[in-house]
Motif scaffolding. Structure first.
Motif, PDB file in Angstrom:
ATOM      1  N   GLU A 131     -21.579   8.979  13.689  1.00  0.00           N
ATOM      2  CA  GLU A 131     -21.809   9.568  12.381  1.00  0.00           C
ATOM      3  C   GLU A 131     -21.909  11.089  12.517  1.00  0.00           C
ATOM      4  OE1 GLU A 131     -25.295   7.724  10.828  1.00  0.00           O
ATOM      5  OE2 GLU A 131     -24.327   5.764  10.565  1.00  0.00           O
ATOM      6  N   PHE A 132     -21.125  11.787  11.696  1.00  0.00           N
ATOM      7  CA  PHE A 132     -21.122  13.244  11.679  1.00  0.00           C
ATOM      8  C   PHE A 132     -21.679  13.707  10.335  1.00  0.00           C
ATOM      9  CE2 PHE A 132     -17.898  11.907  14.616  1.00  0.00           C
ATOM     10  CZ  PHE A 132     -17.963  12.814  15.659  1.00  0.00           C
ATOM     11  N   GLY A 133     -22.780  14.466  10.361  1.00  0.00           N
ATOM     12  CA  GLY A 133     -23.377  14.953   9.136  1.00  0.00           C
ATOM     13  C   GLY A 133     -24.328  13.948   8.518  1.00  0.00           C
ATOM     14  N   THR A 134     -24.812  14.266   7.316  1.00  0.00           N
ATOM     15  CA  THR A 134     -25.779  13.405   6.619  1.00  0.00           C
ATOM     16  C   THR A 134     -25.463  13.392   5.140  1.00  0.00           C
ATOM     17  OG1 THR A 134     -27.291  15.273   6.314  1.00  0.00           O
ATOM     18  CG2 THR A 134     -27.629  13.894   8.283  1.00  0.00           C
ATOM     19  N   GLY A 135     -26.082  12.446   4.450  1.00  0.00           N
ATOM     20  CA  GLY A 135     -25.986  12.386   2.994  1.00  0.00           C
ATOM     21  C   GLY A 135     -24.562  12.302   2.500  1.00  0.00           C
ATOM     22  N   SER A 136     -24.258  13.111   1.478  1.00  0.00           N
ATOM     23  CA  SER A 136     -22.929  13.088   0.873  1.00  0.00           C
ATOM     24  C   SER A 136     -21.868  13.686   1.789  1.00  0.00           C
ATOM     25  CB  SER A 136     -22.949  13.838  -0.460  1.00  0.00           C
ATOM     26  OG  SER A 136     -23.329  15.204  -0.247  1.00  0.00           O
ATOM     27  N   ASP A 137     -22.284  14.406   2.837  1.00  0.00           N
ATOM     28  CA  ASP A 137     -21.342  15.011   3.782  1.00  0.00           C
ATOM     29  C   ASP A 137     -21.080  14.132   5.003  1.00  0.00           C
ATOM     30  OD1 ASP A 137     -21.197  17.309   2.190  1.00  0.00           O
ATOM     31  OD2 ASP A 137     -22.982  18.159   3.144  1.00  0.00           O
ATOM     32  N   LEU A 138     -21.595  12.917   4.975  1.00  0.00           N
ATOM     33  CA  LEU A 138     -21.481  12.029   6.140  1.00  0.00           C
ATOM     34  C   LEU A 138     -20.030  11.606   6.356  1.00  0.00           C
ATOM     35  CD1 LEU A 138     -22.936  10.329   8.344  1.00  0.00           C
ATOM     36  CD2 LEU A 138     -23.130   8.506   6.640  1.00  0.00           C
ATOM     37  N   GLN A 139     -19.567  11.709   7.622  1.00  0.00           N
ATOM     38  CA  GLN A 139     -18.261  11.193   8.038  1.00  0.00           C
ATOM     39  C   GLN A 139     -18.463  10.281   9.240  1.00  0.00           C
ATOM     40  OE1 GLN A 139     -16.590  15.449   8.032  1.00  0.00           O
ATOM     41  NE2 GLN A 139     -14.751  14.212   7.640  1.00  0.00           N
ATOM     42  N   LYS A 140     -17.603   9.259   9.361  1.00  0.00           N
ATOM     43  CA  LYS A 140     -17.799   8.259  10.405  1.00  0.00           C
ATOM     44  C   LYS A 140     -16.506   8.012  11.170  1.00  0.00           C
ATOM     45  CE  LYS A 140     -21.348   5.725   7.790  1.00  0.00           C
ATOM     46  NZ  LYS A 140     -21.738   4.405   7.224  1.00  0.00           N
ATOM     47  N   VAL A 141     -16.664   7.755  12.462  1.00  0.00           N
ATOM     48  CA  VAL A 141     -15.572   7.274  13.307  1.00  0.00           C
ATOM     49  C   VAL A 141     -16.028   5.955  13.927  1.00  0.00           C
ATOM     50  CG1 VAL A 141     -14.208   7.697  15.382  1.00  0.00           C
ATOM     51  CG2 VAL A 141     -14.690   9.575  13.801  1.00  0.00           C
ATOM     52  N   GLU A 142     -15.213   4.914  13.768  1.00  0.00           N
ATOM     53  CA  GLU A 142     -15.588   3.580  14.231  1.00  0.00           C
ATOM     54  C   GLU A 142     -15.416   3.458  15.750  1.00  0.00           C
ATOM     55  OE1 GLU A 142     -16.841   1.343  12.144  1.00  0.00           O
ATOM     56  OE2 GLU A 142     -16.526   2.641  10.395  1.00  0.00           O
ATOM     57  N   LEU A 143     -16.284   2.653  16.356  1.00  0.00           N
ATOM     58  CA  LEU A 143     -16.198   2.295  17.773  1.00  0.00           C
ATOM     59  C   LEU A 143     -16.070   0.788  17.886  1.00  0.00           C
ATOM     60  CD1 LEU A 143     -19.066   4.565  19.177  1.00  0.00           C
ATOM     61  CD2 LEU A 143     -16.628   5.096  19.086  1.00  0.00           C
ATOM     62  N   VAL A 144     -15.086   0.329  18.678  1.00  0.00           N
ATOM     63  CA  VAL A 144     -14.820  -1.113  18.791  1.00  0.00           C
ATOM     64  C   VAL A 144     -14.574  -1.466  20.255  1.00  0.00           C
ATOM     65  CG1 VAL A 144     -13.322  -3.022  18.100  1.00  0.00           C
ATOM     66  CG2 VAL A 144     -13.800  -1.171  16.485  1.00  0.00           C
ATOM     67  N   THR A 145     -15.254  -2.502  20.734  1.00  0.00           N
ATOM     68  CA  THR A 145     -15.054  -2.987  22.106  1.00  0.00           C
ATOM     69  C   THR A 145     -15.099  -4.509  22.115  1.00  0.00           C
ATOM     70  OG1 THR A 145     -16.220  -1.049  22.957  1.00  0.00           O
ATOM     71  CG2 THR A 145     -15.849  -2.852  24.490  1.00  0.00           C
ATOM     72  N   LEU A 146     -14.121  -5.134  22.777  1.00  0.00           N
ATOM     73  CA  LEU A 146     -14.162  -6.574  22.999  1.00  0.00           C
ATOM     74  C   LEU A 146     -14.793  -6.829  24.358  1.00  0.00           C
ATOM     75  CD1 LEU A 146     -13.345  -9.398  21.926  1.00  0.00           C
ATOM     76  CD2 LEU A 146     -11.239  -9.167  23.249  1.00  0.00           C
ATOM     77  N   VAL A 147     -15.857  -7.634  24.360  1.00  0.00           N
ATOM     78  CA  VAL A 147     -16.594  -7.924  25.591  1.00  0.00           C
ATOM     79  C   VAL A 147     -16.285  -9.349  26.027  1.00  0.00           C
ATOM     80  CG1 VAL A 147     -18.845  -7.827  26.713  1.00  0.00           C
ATOM     81  CG2 VAL A 147     -18.439  -6.502  24.625  1.00  0.00           C
ATOM     82  N   LYS A 148     -15.922  -9.512  27.295  1.00  0.00           N
ATOM     83  CA  LYS A 148     -15.639 -10.839  27.843  1.00  0.00           C
ATOM     84  C   LYS A 148     -16.756 -11.269  28.778  1.00  0.00           C
ATOM     85  CE  LYS A 148     -10.581 -11.179  27.868  1.00  0.00           C
ATOM     86  NZ  LYS A 148     -10.466 -12.573  27.412  1.00  0.00           N
TER      87      LYS A 148
END
Length: 521
Positions: A131-148
């Motif tokens: 998460e970058f920023g807060t409130g109305s200025d919040l931007q997100k980049v997703e993180l995804v990992t498959l665990v075996k």
């Protein structure tokens, strides 16, 4: 005096100019950051094994120097991900400054214990966000990992000295202490199933008199400097199969490294070898892929065994750092075997022995540097520590309905130390071989290509028309010189190709019957 006045005037200008600069007056970020990707996929990892490091680049395209109020993982300190923001490790960062028209790097890693989640069923998709920023200025980049989930096999470590257990091997009835880290498999570990992948650290040794059975569909992954060792009077039985829809990957057994990222999928030399030591017996491999080892299979001794020391069929060995199959005074029977991309030879029968290879494709399109040997190497000697040759009989080396080819020339080497008391018997029957000796470097009776005692029905230097040897696709196409060139005596012995296609009436050379390649878009 003038010099002093000039100096003072210059200093005044510098101070005045710097006091007027606004370059370092940072304004709050307004949520207009740009990112190199909107989702960071960390590929697949095994439980409790750290991932590679992945990179996210963050851009400030504006003309203002900005301060990002917060850069943090959505799950905060409890997240299984780890961040490094411009060189600072952590999971939560405040007031991250970023100059105008500049960028910063965010590095992401993870180590995940699948047992922390309920009912993972062997795999678990773990996600979070940066998460970058807060409130109305919040931007997100997703993180995804498959665990075996996996079954881990690793050597013991002394709690006091921290010394890792090393192996004592029984080779040909002689006990030999080694510096190889590893341990013997326990009784309950002598069957590898397809329920979970196996991850092996160090060398897993099959105890004397025991058999390691590997079931169809099993996946075995090796850490660096790891492998399987089959001891004196022990056996390896690899029991892969072809699925009903002829999908070779479905039920075959796969041996490869433990790095699951796509960038490691074809990297040679990631792990050690499958070593069948002198004295191991009745080893059998059917429908397996062995990839990215240093030596795919190292087979030692027992050239006169009643049953061949190793029988391998319907299998592929690719991307070996040195040798695909290395036999040393041993006995190997191979049918429908495909070999490619080895730093030295794809198939080497050394120090004599017995080798019977039928309907196999022995290729070498190695492109990771110079290789010393051709795709196929046969010799009858080994040099000891004093550089003295030890010679042994090459009782038989028969290659029937095979393709032996590659990106070098020639692709066979018959390296004999002549001795009237030592046999050097070989024959190529109905094979397609790359061998062109324009400079007369290969002389003597072994290279008399018109001698039917050694070369019968064999084609030289014609195009096998592989689909894509660079990516280990060695099925042949409709322009192949090997179409319908097989001797039916041998196709009757091996009536189906590696994909279970009938070849009895019109046998093609190599492990595959030809197909018509689909047209590319």
């Amino acid at each position: 005096m003038k010099r002093q006045l000039y100096f003072l005037f210059t200093l005044f200008l510098i101070l005045f100019w710097s006091s007027c600069r606004k370059d370092f007056d940072f304004v709050p970020s307004k949520g207009n950051l740009e990112f190199s990707k909107d989702t960071v996929y960390l590929d697949t990892v095994f439980t409790n094994i750290g991932s590679s490091t992945y990179t996210l680049k963050v851009y400030n395209r504006s003309n203002d120097d900005i301060s990002i109020a917060s850069v943090k993982l959505g799950l905060g300190e409890s997240s299984a991900y780890r961040l490094s923001v411009d060189g600072m490790p952590g999971k939560v960062f405040e007031n991250v400054e970023l100059l105008a028209e500049d960028s910063l790097y965010v590095f992401v890693e993870t180590t995940i214990d699948i047992n922390n989640f309920s009912n993972p069923d062997g795999t678990y998709l773990y996600t979070d966000q940066i998460e970058f920023g807060t409130g109305s200025d919040l931007q997100k980049v997703e993180l995804v990992t498959l665990v075996k989930d996996a079954v881990f096999i690793y050597p013991n470590r002394d709690n006091t000295t921290k010394v890792i257990e090393t192996l004592t091997l029984n080779i040909g009835g002689t006990s030999l202490e080694t510096e190889l880290q590893g341990r013997e498999l326990m009784a309950e570990e002598l069957t590898f199933t397809n329920e979970k992948p196996y991850v092996i650290y160090g060398f897993a040794a099959v105890p004397e008199g025991e058999t390691l059975n590997i079931e169809a569909g099993a996946r075995i992954h090796f850490h660096e400097n790891s492998g399987i060792i089959v001891s004196n009077n022990a056996s390896l039985q690899v029991n892969g199969s072809l699925s009903a829809d002829q999908d070779l990957m479905e039920n075959e057994v796969i041996f490869e490294g433990d790095r699951l990222e796509p960038t490691f999928s074809d990297v040679p030399g990631q792990w050690g070898t499958i070593w069948l030591v002198d004295g191991s017996v009745d080893n059998s491999i059917n429908y397996a892929t062995i990839k990215n080892a240093l030596v795919g299979i190292l087979c030692d001794g027992n050239p006169d065994a009643v049953n061949d020391k190793l029988t391998i069929a319907n299998s592929q060995i690719y991307n070996s750092g040195s040798f695909g199959i290395l036999g040393r005074n041993t006995s190997i029977r191979a049918e429908n075997v495909v070999l490619n991309n080895a730093g030295q030879s794809s198939f080497a029968g050394t120090l004599g022995g017995k080798y019977n290879v039928t309907h196999s494709t022995i290729a070498n399109y190695w492109n990771n540097g110079f290789r010393q040997f051709p795709a196929l190497l046969l010799n009858n000697f080994v040099l000891d520590e004093e550089n003295t040759a030890i010679i042994a009989d090459l009782d038989e080396a028969n290659f029937n309905n095979c393709i032996i080819y590659g990106n070098d020339n020639p692709e066979i080497l018959l390296d004999e130390i002549e001795d009237d008391a030592v046999a050097f018997n070989f024959k190529f029957t109905n094979c397609l071989i790359r061998f062109e000796d324009n400079n007369n470097n290969f002389t003597g009776p072994n290279y008399n290509l018109s001698d039917t005692n050694h070369y019968e029905g064999t084609i030289f230097n014609a195009d096998p028309h592989f689909k894509d040897p660079g990516t280990n696709q060695l099925i042949i196409g409709e322009e192949s010189a090997g179409i319908n060139q097989g001797n039916t005596t041998f196709s009757d012995q091996v009536p189906y190709d590696i994909l279970n296609v009938d070849r009895t009436n019109t046998p093609d050379l190599g492990a595959y019957q030809h197909i018509i390649f689909p047209e590319e878009d």
